[in-house]
Scaffold this motif. Structure first.
Motif, PDB file in Angstrom:
ATOM      1  N   LEU A   1      65.280 -21.171 -10.706  1.00  0.00           N
ATOM      2  CA  LEU A   1      64.981 -19.873 -10.121  1.00  0.00           C
ATOM      3  C   LEU A   1      65.979 -19.496  -9.026  1.00  0.00           C
ATOM      4  O   LEU A   1      66.420 -18.348  -8.934  1.00  0.00           O
ATOM      5  N   THR A   2      66.333 -20.487  -8.213  1.00  0.00           N
ATOM      6  CA  THR A   2      67.216 -20.229  -7.069  1.00  0.00           C
ATOM      7  C   THR A   2      68.686 -20.483  -7.379  1.00  0.00           C
ATOM      8  O   THR A   2      69.562 -20.045  -6.623  1.00  0.00           O
ATOM      9  N   GLY A   3      68.955 -21.201  -8.477  1.00  0.00           N
ATOM     10  CA  GLY A   3      70.337 -21.548  -8.798  1.00  0.00           C
ATOM     11  C   GLY A   3      70.855 -22.751  -8.028  1.00  0.00           C
ATOM     12  O   GLY A   3      72.031 -23.118  -8.184  1.00  0.00           O
ATOM     13  N   ARG A   4      70.008 -23.370  -7.218  1.00  0.00           N
ATOM     14  CA  ARG A   4      70.420 -24.545  -6.447  1.00  0.00           C
ATOM     15  C   ARG A   4      70.148 -25.818  -7.246  1.00  0.00           C
ATOM     16  O   ARG A   4      69.180 -25.915  -7.985  1.00  0.00           O
ATOM     17  N   GLN A   5      71.043 -26.781  -7.093  1.00  0.00           N
ATOM     18  CA  GLN A   5      70.874 -28.096  -7.720  1.00  0.00           C
ATOM     19  C   GLN A   5      70.645 -27.958  -9.237  1.00  0.00           C
ATOM     20  O   GLN A   5      69.694 -28.504  -9.802  1.00  0.00           O
TER      21      GLN A   5
ATOM     22  N   GLY B   1      69.396 -39.681  -7.342  1.00  0.00           N
ATOM     23  CA  GLY B   1      70.621 -39.423  -6.597  1.00  0.00           C
ATOM     24  C   GLY B   1      71.260 -40.712  -6.101  1.00  0.00           C
ATOM     25  O   GLY B   1      72.495 -40.851  -6.103  1.00  0.00           O
ATOM     26  N   LYS B   2      70.429 -41.654  -5.696  1.00  0.00           N
ATOM     27  CA  LYS B   2      70.954 -42.938  -5.247  1.00  0.00           C
ATOM     28  C   LYS B   2      71.601 -43.694  -6.400  1.00  0.00           C
ATOM     29  O   LYS B   2      72.675 -44.291  -6.251  1.00  0.00           O
TER      30      LYS B   2
ATOM     31  N   GLN C   1      74.674 -37.650  -3.246  1.00  0.00           N
ATOM     32  CA  GLN C   1      74.031 -37.536  -1.943  1.00  0.00           C
ATOM     33  C   GLN C   1      73.233 -36.248  -1.827  1.00  0.00           C
ATOM     34  O   GLN C   1      72.177 -36.207  -1.174  1.00  0.00           O
ATOM     35  N   GLU C   2      73.702 -35.182  -2.475  1.00  0.00           N
ATOM     36  CA  GLU C   2      72.989 -33.914  -2.374  1.00  0.00           C
ATOM     37  C   GLU C   2      71.617 -33.996  -3.042  1.00  0.00           C
ATOM     38  O   GLU C   2      70.662 -33.333  -2.621  1.00  0.00           O
ATOM     39  N   TRP C   3      71.511 -34.820  -4.097  1.00  0.00           N
ATOM     40  CA  TRP C   3      70.206 -35.030  -4.733  1.00  0.00           C
ATOM     41  C   TRP C   3      69.276 -35.800  -3.799  1.00  0.00           C
ATOM     42  O   TRP C   3      68.087 -35.491  -3.715  1.00  0.00           O
TER      43      TRP C   3
ATOM     44  N   GLY D   1      65.893 -34.158  -2.562  1.00  0.00           N
ATOM     45  CA  GLY D   1      64.629 -34.799  -2.916  1.00  0.00           C
ATOM     46  C   GLY D   1      63.817 -35.193  -1.691  1.00  0.00           C
ATOM     47  O   GLY D   1      62.602 -34.979  -1.635  1.00  0.00           O
ATOM     48  N   LEU D   2      64.480 -35.756  -0.688  1.00  0.00           N
ATOM     49  CA  LEU D   2      63.771 -36.159   0.523  1.00  0.00           C
ATOM     50  C   LEU D   2      63.258 -34.941   1.293  1.00  0.00           C
ATOM     51  O   LEU D   2      62.206 -35.013   1.952  1.00  0.00           O
ATOM     52  N   ALA D   3      63.983 -33.842   1.222  1.00  0.00           N
ATOM     53  CA  ALA D   3      63.512 -32.618   1.877  1.00  0.00           C
ATOM     54  C   ALA D   3      62.210 -32.139   1.242  1.00  0.00           C
ATOM     55  O   ALA D   3      61.256 -31.760   1.940  1.00  0.00           O
TER      56      ALA D   3
END
Length: 351
Positions: A50-54, A203-204, A209-211, A215-217
């Motif tokens: 929806l947002t185009g992010r990740q 991601g790990k 790192q962005e994943w 994910g943590l956010a």
């Protein structure tokens, strides 16, 4: 009318109720973990599209979602059977009262399942169709969860069953129950939190790192909201049940306190960017919260019924066969998941 007069007679059980209750709690914890992974992955993928992010992460989670949904469904069979064995006279009654809605859950899951495959297959080829299929899957999975929340709360309220006299068409919903919405939200909000940890682990593994940060956010922010919803759920419980969790019942109070401590510890691990520790603490929290949920059921039904009063036939062979089958099944599933992980493409967006 006395609500107790509406409760069907209980059947004998094949082994002491404590063993069956323990298996109910354990298998339910497994089911709820996979449910959180599935629904949470769909929600994260949907917001990513929806947002185009990740976008790569959305692709990754969407690719894994059909497998996770299959595991969710299979792991949901055992706890449902144990609920039927111990509380069948309540669950069967509530299922009949909302039969039309309840049967529609089968269709909803099939549509949701198919939509996840369309989303993955058409991700690059037909992006618009892929996004639409994901949205449809998300809506139907959330709808199924709403029906489950209705049934699992309606079975605890024999006093609400008299509504059948005015509506005998099997279309009752438990909308008047003050615990329905907080209970539903508490279950659904756990999904993106758990899936956020899953994304961080992916991601790990893939050194993205962005994943991990994304994910943590999700995990930390949604878990903070969960604290508020959990308080709402506690306050919405019938007063005798609520007091049971506030000192009147030792086991219920201890389970709730331990669950809160573990949940806050998991939150702190997420804030400290320690996804591995957060995963371990979250799994422990889910298990303890499954015990808490069982205590809610026992305390709510206490005026009408206790599973300790069920007659026992002492036929242990079915229980032993189930335990052996469960152990073998878990080992087989773990092996299949290991093979699945090894066979997945090693690209940035798939794994």
């Amino acid at each position: 009318m006395d609500p107790a007069s509406l409760i069907p007679a209980a059947e004998a059980i094949p082994s002491p109720w404590g063993w069956l209750e323990a298996l109910l709690i354990g298998t339910f914890a497994l089911h709820i973990l996979f449910m959180n992974l599935t629904v949470g992955s769909v929600l994260l993928a949907f917001f990513g599209r929806l947002t185009g992010r990740q976008r790569d992460l959305a692709h990754e989670l969407g690719h894994r979602a059909p497998t996770l949904l299959a595991l969710t469904i299979n792991f949901g069979v055992a706890p449902l059977l144990f609920v039927q064995v111990l509380y069948g006279q309540f669950l069967y009654t509530s299922s009949v009262l909302m039969a039309g809605w309840w049967l529609s859950a089968i269709i909803a899951v099939i549509i949701g399942y198919y939509g996840l495959y369309v989303h993955d297959a058409k991700f690059d080829a037909i992006p618009g169709l892929s996004r639409l299929a994901l949205a449809v899957s998300m809506v139907f999975l959330l709808y199924t969860g709403f029906l489950l929340a209705n049934n699992m709360t309606l079975m605890l309220r024999p006093e609400a069953w008299t509504a059948y006299l005015d509506n005998p068409r099997g279309s009752l919903l438990n909308l008047s129950d003050p615990t329905l919405w907080p209970r539903y939200l508490h279950a659904i909000l756990a999904a993106p939190a758990v899936a956020g940890l899953y994304a961080a682990l992916l991601g790990k593994k893939k050194r993205r790192q962005e994943w991990i940060d994304h994910g943590l956010a999700w995990f930390t922010r949604v878990t903070m909201v969960q604290v508020l919803v959990g308080g709402w759920l506690l306050m919405s419980l019938p007063r005798p049940v609520m007091l049971g969790f506030m000192g009147a019942d030792t086991l219920a109070t201890a389970a709730l306190a331990l669950g809160v401590v573990l949940g806050l510890a998991a939150l702190m691990a997420g804030v400290s960017k320690k996804p591995g520790l957060a995963v371990g603490l979250t799994i422990a929290t889910v298990l303890v919260m499954a015990i808490t949920r069982a205590q809610v059921r026992l305390l709510t039904l206490a005026p009408y019924f206790s599973p300790a009063s069920l007659p026992v036939k002492n036929e242990l062979s079915p229980l032993l066969m189930f335990v052996v089958a469960l152990a073998v099944g878990l080992a087989a599933i773990a092996y299949m998941l290991k093979l699945y992980a090894k066979s997945a493409p090693k690209t940035a967006g798939r794994g």
